[in-house]
Design an enzyme around this catalytic site. Sequence first.
Site, mmCIF file in Angstrom:
data_model
loop_
_atom_site.group_PDB
_atom_site.id
_atom_site.type_symbol
_atom_site.label_atom_id
_atom_site.label_comp_id
_atom_site.label_asym_id
_atom_site.label_seq_id
_atom_site.Cartn_x
_atom_site.Cartn_y
_atom_site.Cartn_z
ATOM 1 N N SER A 10 0.816 -1.226 0.000
ATOM 2 C CA SER A 10 0.000 0.000 0.000
ATOM 3 C C SER A 10 0.845 1.269 0.000
ATOM 4 O O SER A 10 0.423 2.292 0.525
ATOM 5 C CB SER A 10 -0.940 -0.010 1.208
ATOM 6 O OG SER A 10 -0.157 -0.047 2.393
ATOM 7 N N THR A 40 7.068 4.071 1.850
ATOM 8 C CA THR A 40 6.755 5.375 1.249
ATOM 9 C C THR A 40 6.500 6.425 2.322
ATOM 10 O O THR A 40 7.021 7.539 2.267
ATOM 11 C CB THR A 40 5.502 5.256 0.346
ATOM 12 O OG1 THR A 40 5.799 4.390 -0.736
ATOM 13 C CG2 THR A 40 5.047 6.619 -0.165
ATOM 14 N N TRP A 42 7.582 6.770 5.105
ATOM 15 C CA TRP A 42 8.759 7.183 5.883
ATOM 16 C C TRP A 42 9.729 8.032 5.062
ATOM 17 O O TRP A 42 10.732 8.519 5.587
ATOM 18 C CB TRP A 42 9.492 5.946 6.404
ATOM 19 C CG TRP A 42 8.862 5.370 7.639
ATOM 20 C CD1 TRP A 42 7.522 5.257 7.883
ATOM 21 C CD2 TRP A 42 9.533 4.837 8.780
ATOM 22 N NE1 TRP A 42 7.324 4.667 9.109
ATOM 23 C CE2 TRP A 42 8.541 4.393 9.680
ATOM 24 C CE3 TRP A 42 10.866 4.674 9.133
ATOM 25 C CZ2 TRP A 42 8.850 3.811 10.904
ATOM 26 C CZ3 TRP A 42 11.171 4.080 10.349
ATOM 27 C CH2 TRP A 42 10.171 3.662 11.223
ATOM 28 N N ALA A 43 9.467 8.193 3.771
ATOM 29 C CA ALA A 43 10.397 8.951 2.930
ATOM 30 C C ALA A 43 10.384 10.410 3.357
ATOM 31 O O ALA A 43 9.328 11.017 3.496
ATOM 32 C CB ALA A 43 10.006 8.816 1.462
ATOM 33 N N GLY A 46 12.159 13.454 -0.709
ATOM 34 C CA GLY A 46 11.214 13.860 -1.734
ATOM 35 C C GLY A 46 11.248 13.057 -3.001
ATOM 36 O O GLY A 46 11.664 11.900 -3.008
ATOM 37 N N GLU A 115 19.915 16.774 -3.335
ATOM 38 C CA GLU A 115 20.435 15.655 -2.546
ATOM 39 C C GLU A 115 21.683 15.121 -3.220
ATOM 40 O O GLU A 115 22.012 15.523 -4.347
ATOM 41 C CB GLU A 115 19.367 14.558 -2.395
ATOM 42 C CG GLU A 115 18.243 14.982 -1.461
ATOM 43 C CD GLU A 115 17.154 13.934 -1.315
ATOM 44 O OE1 GLU A 115 17.429 12.754 -1.537
ATOM 45 O OE2 GLU A 115 16.029 14.332 -0.997
ATOM 46 N N ASP A 217 9.145 -9.258 1.939
ATOM 47 C CA ASP A 217 8.103 -10.259 1.663
ATOM 48 C C ASP A 217 7.902 -10.511 0.165
ATOM 49 O O ASP A 217 7.747 -11.654 -0.263
ATOM 50 C CB ASP A 217 6.761 -9.813 2.275
ATOM 51 C CG ASP A 217 6.881 -9.532 3.772
ATOM 52 O OD1 ASP A 217 7.726 -10.169 4.427
ATOM 53 O OD2 ASP A 217 6.137 -8.673 4.262
ATOM 54 N N HIS A 238 22.140 4.351 3.977
ATOM 55 C CA HIS A 238 21.988 5.802 4.053
ATOM 56 C C HIS A 238 23.056 6.325 4.996
ATOM 57 O O HIS A 238 23.241 5.783 6.090
ATOM 58 C CB HIS A 238 20.591 6.167 4.568
ATOM 59 C CG HIS A 238 20.232 7.592 4.309
ATOM 60 N ND1 HIS A 238 20.847 8.628 4.965
ATOM 61 C CD2 HIS A 238 19.345 8.154 3.470
ATOM 62 C CE1 HIS A 238 20.338 9.776 4.533
ATOM 63 N NE2 HIS A 238 19.426 9.509 3.618
ATOM 64 N N ARG A 289 25.579 8.387 -2.373
ATOM 65 C CA ARG A 289 25.509 7.752 -1.065
ATOM 66 C C ARG A 289 26.523 6.656 -0.813
ATOM 67 O O ARG A 289 26.984 6.471 0.307
ATOM 68 C CB ARG A 289 24.125 7.135 -0.890
ATOM 69 C CG ARG A 289 23.146 8.159 -0.599
ATOM 70 C CD ARG A 289 21.887 7.567 -0.140
ATOM 71 N NE ARG A 289 20.956 8.680 -0.124
ATOM 72 C CZ ARG A 289 19.668 8.564 -0.218
ATOM 73 N NH1 ARG A 289 19.130 7.374 -0.329
ATOM 74 N NH2 ARG A 289 18.910 9.620 -0.193
ATOM 75 N N HIS A 350 19.151 1.134 3.976
ATOM 76 C CA HIS A 350 18.107 2.091 3.606
ATOM 77 C C HIS A 350 17.275 1.633 2.414
ATOM 78 O O HIS A 350 16.064 1.803 2.399
ATOM 79 C CB HIS A 350 18.792 3.413 3.284
ATOM 80 C CG HIS A 350 17.865 4.530 2.933
ATOM 81 N ND1 HIS A 350 16.937 5.021 3.824
ATOM 82 C CD2 HIS A 350 17.726 5.264 1.803
ATOM 83 C CE1 HIS A 350 16.269 6.013 3.254
ATOM 84 N NE2 HIS A 350 16.709 6.172 2.023
ATOM 85 N N ARG A 385 21.339 3.569 -6.175
ATOM 86 C CA ARG A 385 20.203 4.434 -6.523
ATOM 87 C C ARG A 385 20.526 5.909 -6.283
ATOM 88 O O ARG A 385 21.084 6.269 -5.237
ATOM 89 C CB ARG A 385 19.011 4.044 -5.640
ATOM 90 C CG ARG A 385 17.770 4.861 -5.876
ATOM 91 C CD ARG A 385 16.716 4.417 -4.895
ATOM 92 N NE ARG A 385 17.131 4.736 -3.553
ATOM 93 C CZ ARG A 385 16.622 5.711 -2.813
ATOM 94 N NH1 ARG A 385 15.637 6.451 -3.284
ATOM 95 N NH2 ARG A 385 17.045 5.930 -1.592
ATOM 96 N N SER A 390 13.231 6.966 -6.208
ATOM 97 C CA SER A 390 12.371 5.794 -5.996
ATOM 98 C C SER A 390 10.883 6.125 -5.962
ATOM 99 O O SER A 390 10.073 5.349 -6.494
ATOM 100 C CB SER A 390 12.780 5.070 -4.722
ATOM 101 O OG SER A 390 13.115 5.997 -3.727
ATOM 102 N N LEU A 391 10.501 7.256 -5.362
ATOM 103 C CA LEU A 391 9.075 7.604 -5.386
ATOM 104 C C LEU A 391 8.657 7.827 -6.839
ATOM 105 O O LEU A 391 7.567 7.452 -7.271
ATOM 106 C CB LEU A 391 8.807 8.852 -4.549
ATOM 107 C CG LEU A 391 9.021 8.698 -3.027
ATOM 108 C CD1 LEU A 391 8.864 10.039 -2.320
ATOM 109 C CD2 LEU A 391 8.056 7.682 -2.429
HETATM 110 C C1 SIN Z 1 16.439 11.136 2.368
HETATM 111 O O1 SIN Z 1 15.590 11.952 2.657
HETATM 112 O O2 SIN Z 1 17.624 11.280 2.641
HETATM 113 C C2 SIN Z 1 16.020 9.867 1.681
HETATM 114 C C3 SIN Z 1 15.733 10.136 0.275
HETATM 115 C C4 SIN Z 1 15.876 8.883 -0.513
HETATM 116 O O3 SIN Z 1 16.325 7.870 0.009
HETATM 117 O O4 SIN Z 1 15.574 8.912 -1.704
#
Ligand code: SIN
Length: 537
Positions: A10, A40, A42-43, A46, A115, A217, A238, A289, A350, A385, A390-391
Amino acid sequence: MTSDFLVIGSGIAGLSFAIRAARHGSVVVLTKGAAIDSNTAWAQGGLASVLPEGLRDEGDSVELHIADTLDAGAGLCKEDVVRTIVTEGAATVDDLLGYGVDFDKEGDHFALGKEGGHSKRRILHARDTTGREIAESLIEVARRTPNLTLLENHFSIDLITTGKLGSVTEDRVLGAYVLEKESGEVKIFRSDRVLLATGGCGKVYLYTTNPDSSTGDGVAMAWRAGASVANMEFIQFHPTCFYNPAATGPEARSFLVSEAVRGEGGILINSRGEDFTRKVDPRGSLAPRDIVARAIDREIKRTGAACVYLDVTHKPAGFMRERFPFIYEKLRSYGLDCEKQPIPVVPAAHYQCGGVLTDVNGKTTIRGLYAIGEVASTGLHGANRLASNSLLEGNVTARRALDDILHHYQVQRHADEAPDIPEWHHGDVTAPDELVVIYHNWDELRRLMWDYVSIVRTDNRLRRAATRLRNLKKEVREFYWGHRVTADILELRNLVAVASLVVDCAIRRRESRGLHHTLDYRGTDERFLRETVLRRF
Ligand code: SIN
């Protein structure tokens, strides 16, 4: 229960798909906890997307976003996939705005963050709780979408396929066995079109920024069903998870300090106040990263310190409170004023960059089975990544998966043609009595992965991990078959399966590339310029 589409998960991927799919047929969405318990939600940082001309950062372009993604991916991204997903970013932004997502603005324009690995400002955000804003908006839309049933506390145990039922002529998906957590009953959910959107496997590691639900899962289920899996060695750590040995409880241990903080000028320093990442990469704290996490790991090992620090004390008073209110308040609740003191941080697991092998439309190697979002390995992320991609991927592939399914499989009920599916039999098994076995194995697994299969690896450590995992797997299998299923047993079974896939992939890659760094093979090796694919049959 029979539906035209069965969605497991979800988060942004599952719900973006489900809301659209409901225009074409009945949709059931299953989630093992509450709908909001997704990765999602917890992101923080952005969603990366290049906005139309006039709204984007000066000099930015889709080509530049593609180039940054390829650069972070260390040679293993599939360029056509990157191109497709990045190009469709504008449609994703429109889609999310249409669902009511409220991205931050500066005047009339969207405020854009930066970022690691991004050469321009292109991260749309909603303060520092972007994921929550997106998840809540999608859940609200999903709940009022006709034709869509959202079932919480339904834990999918295993996929049902014709292959598993004994067919040797075809392998297509038929649905899933699902544990209804409240009643303890296992039910059959039938569908010819099953979409996995279950997120990643951060809980395989002792320290993670992920919620408790991230137990791999989807990958485990797909693997048991016979789907191919790829690139599981590429687990992203992360760089900045809050470090506070005094804080107790999982939430405290997994509290992320967004990379966007470094995007706004935060600098990583050691206990002597030195900006140590500059020695490794001219981009310093904002290098991709994998580079930053390794630099921290090295610094911690070199100095014997427990952590490094993220320093934002040079920012104007009130800046953190306003731009990162969630992080600011959370740190305050642990007694730290980040406007006055540097934030102690350590790297933590992460993101799972590999997963169920799919094409850019989420199509797996099993007919009718699709996987999108973190559970999938589309080729967007390669060996590492790029932050906030990812979003974007979750929403773009949701649209593409639906189009592909509609193209290949007419939406009509196949109940008459479908083979009989045997009911789930609990057999003579008993309710689990010795829960300590589960908790002990769970702890052992996560510690083992942290010690042997994290940021820096060696052949020896990987082999050791493989041996220990074989024993754990045997024990968990015995426990699983000997007791009534519960969510705890199911999660442990999935964690062990996924940990083994991570180790198997890592052992095969005899080079250092992106997130897979081994002391036995320094640097990249052209012979491994390919994805690691594990096939079941
Ligand atoms: C973060 O806010 O550092 C995570 C962002 C991400 O993993 O894409």
